[in-house]
Design a protein around this motif. Structure first.
Motif, PDB file in Angstrom:
ATOM      1  N   THR A  88       0.855  -1.188   0.000  1.00  0.00           N
ATOM      2  CA  THR A  88       0.000   0.000   0.000  1.00  0.00           C
ATOM      3  C   THR A  88       0.886   1.231   0.000  1.00  0.00           C
ATOM      4  OG1 THR A  88      -1.696  -1.157   1.272  1.00  0.00           O
ATOM      5  CG2 THR A  88      -1.807   1.245   1.217  1.00  0.00           C
ATOM      6  N   GLU A 140      -6.828   2.292  -3.062  1.00  0.00           N
ATOM      7  CA  GLU A 140      -7.096   2.691  -1.682  1.00  0.00           C
ATOM      8  C   GLU A 140      -7.601   4.130  -1.615  1.00  0.00           C
ATOM      9  OE1 GLU A 140      -4.221   1.537  -2.784  1.00  0.00           O
ATOM     10  OE2 GLU A 140      -4.129  -0.502  -1.965  1.00  0.00           O
ATOM     11  N   ILE A 141      -7.068   4.982  -2.477  1.00  0.00           N
ATOM     12  CA  ILE A 141      -7.512   6.371  -2.510  1.00  0.00           C
ATOM     13  C   ILE A 141      -8.900   6.465  -3.127  1.00  0.00           C
ATOM     14  CG2 ILE A 141      -7.076   8.610  -3.618  1.00  0.00           C
ATOM     15  CD1 ILE A 141      -4.120   8.204  -3.080  1.00  0.00           C
ATOM     16  N   TYR A 179      -3.501   9.573   3.136  1.00  0.00           N
ATOM     17  CA  TYR A 179      -4.304  10.436   2.267  1.00  0.00           C
ATOM     18  C   TYR A 179      -5.626  10.792   2.943  1.00  0.00           C
ATOM     19  CZ  TYR A 179      -7.355  11.716  -1.640  1.00  0.00           C
ATOM     20  OH  TYR A 179      -8.252  12.366  -2.463  1.00  0.00           O
ATOM     21  N   ALA A 214      -1.011   6.729   0.100  1.00  0.00           N
ATOM     22  CA  ALA A 214      -2.395   6.279   0.188  1.00  0.00           C
ATOM     23  C   ALA A 214      -2.802   6.069   1.636  1.00  0.00           C
ATOM     24  CB  ALA A 214      -2.577   4.993  -0.607  1.00  0.00           C
TER      25      ALA A 214
END
Length: 328
Positions: A26, A269-270, A33, A30
């Protein structure tokens, strides 16, 4: 017992390794964020439908993400100028854009040499459903749809309707309307819905094709007169405005959408964080109230996923290709 203990220890070690491996894959940016303000690009001038929806959603998204979302209006080429900028932005989640069926689907037929394609973007979420309206300047001689069609047919090419620029959702409302009505009118493009509506209010043009979010209030204030809404049901904010079927033109359908997009390559993930914040925003009482005032509807619970927005884009690229190529 000793062997069982060794197996348990090994299982624990494997679990720790798995967690560490996931964390390692990851991206660091991210994980924390967002740590600075996010820019949301709106492809039209301030005051139009996309702008109003974007501002309502951005405020609540920013609150849930803990960062400000700054609106950047970039008008021109029916939204293509703005989406070119969005497609070329760094895929780090700090630049996103709001699009609709015009900018994110029909534009590929209207502008076949665009520097981006549907694959240039990662869908985040659909945030609104909109309804198209045709409205006329308040002193136009026709009092209803039947009279307007008769007037337009008696005066081919002399009546004009404004829209937010070729490729915009308002342009598609116009195209759908004139094709369904079988009339010859001039379609006048502006750098956004707001300046087109301003000219209709001022009598510089005969009318506009617009979304209920922008034109409901001026109709209610009798600054322009509503002709028809391309919906299957009447709008709560405009109970006297007939649907296309009621007005005698059931072929006219103008129900659209607005969705958020990020540049291709934005980490999943974002995208997930942005999707969650968009869902929180449209489910908030503040946005629900704002949407109700604008005759705009939030997505259903099963319509929040990025995949749903991707399906809409794919469907509408083909839908509007047929509409725009059928009669140019």
């Amino acid at each position: 017992m000793k062997k069982a203990h060794q197996i348990k220890v090994r299982e624990r070690l494997l679990a720790v390794v798995a967690v560490l491996s996931f964390a390692a894959t990851t991206p660091a940016h991210a994980q924390d964020y967002p740590k600075r303000p996010i820019t949301m690009i709106v492809p039209f001038a301030a005051g139009g439908t996309s702008d109003v929806i974007a501002r309502a959603v951005a405020e609540q998204m920013g609150a849930s993400l803990g960062q400000t979302i700054v609106i950047e209006n970039i008008a021109g080429a029916g939204g293509s100028t703005a989406l070119t900028r969005a497609a070329r932005a760094e895929p780090d989640g700090y630049t996103i854009a709001i699009g609709n069926a015009g900018t994110s689907a029909a534009s590929y037929t209207i502008y076949p040499k665009l520097p981006f394609t549907p694959d240039s973007f990662a869908p985040i979420a659909m945030v609104a459903k909109t309804f198209g309206i045709v409205a006329l300047r308040k002193d136009f001689p026709a009092k209803d749809l039947k009279e307007f069609i008769a007037y337009a047919r008696s005066n081919p090419g002399k009546t004009n309707l404004g829209h937010a620029g070729v490729g915009s959702s308002n342009f598609l409302i116009c195209k759908s309307f004139v094709q369904a009505a079988g009339i010859d009118v001039q379609l006048v493009g502006y750098r956004g819905a707001a300046p087109a509506l301003t000219d209709a209010i001022g009598g510089q043009i005969d009318g506009v094709c617009d979304a209920a979010a922008s034109v409901s209030q001026p109709i209610g204030d009798k600054l322009v007169k509503g002709l028809v809404v391309g919906s299957t049901v009447r709008l709560a904010t405009l109970p006297d405005l007939p649907t296309s079927a009621e007005a005698g033109l059931p072929e006219f359908e103008a129900q659209g959408w607005n969705g958020l997009f990020a540049p291709k390559g934005t980490p999943p993930e974002i995208i997930a964080k942005l999707n969650a914040s968009a869902r929180t925003a449209v489910e908030s009482e503040q946005v629900k109230k704002r949407f109700a005032d604008l005759s705009t509807v939030a997505p259903d619970a099963n319509e929040h996923a990025p995949e749903v927005l991707q399906q809409l884009v794919t469907r509408d690229v083909e839908k509007y290709r047929k509409l725009l190529e059928e009669k140019k």
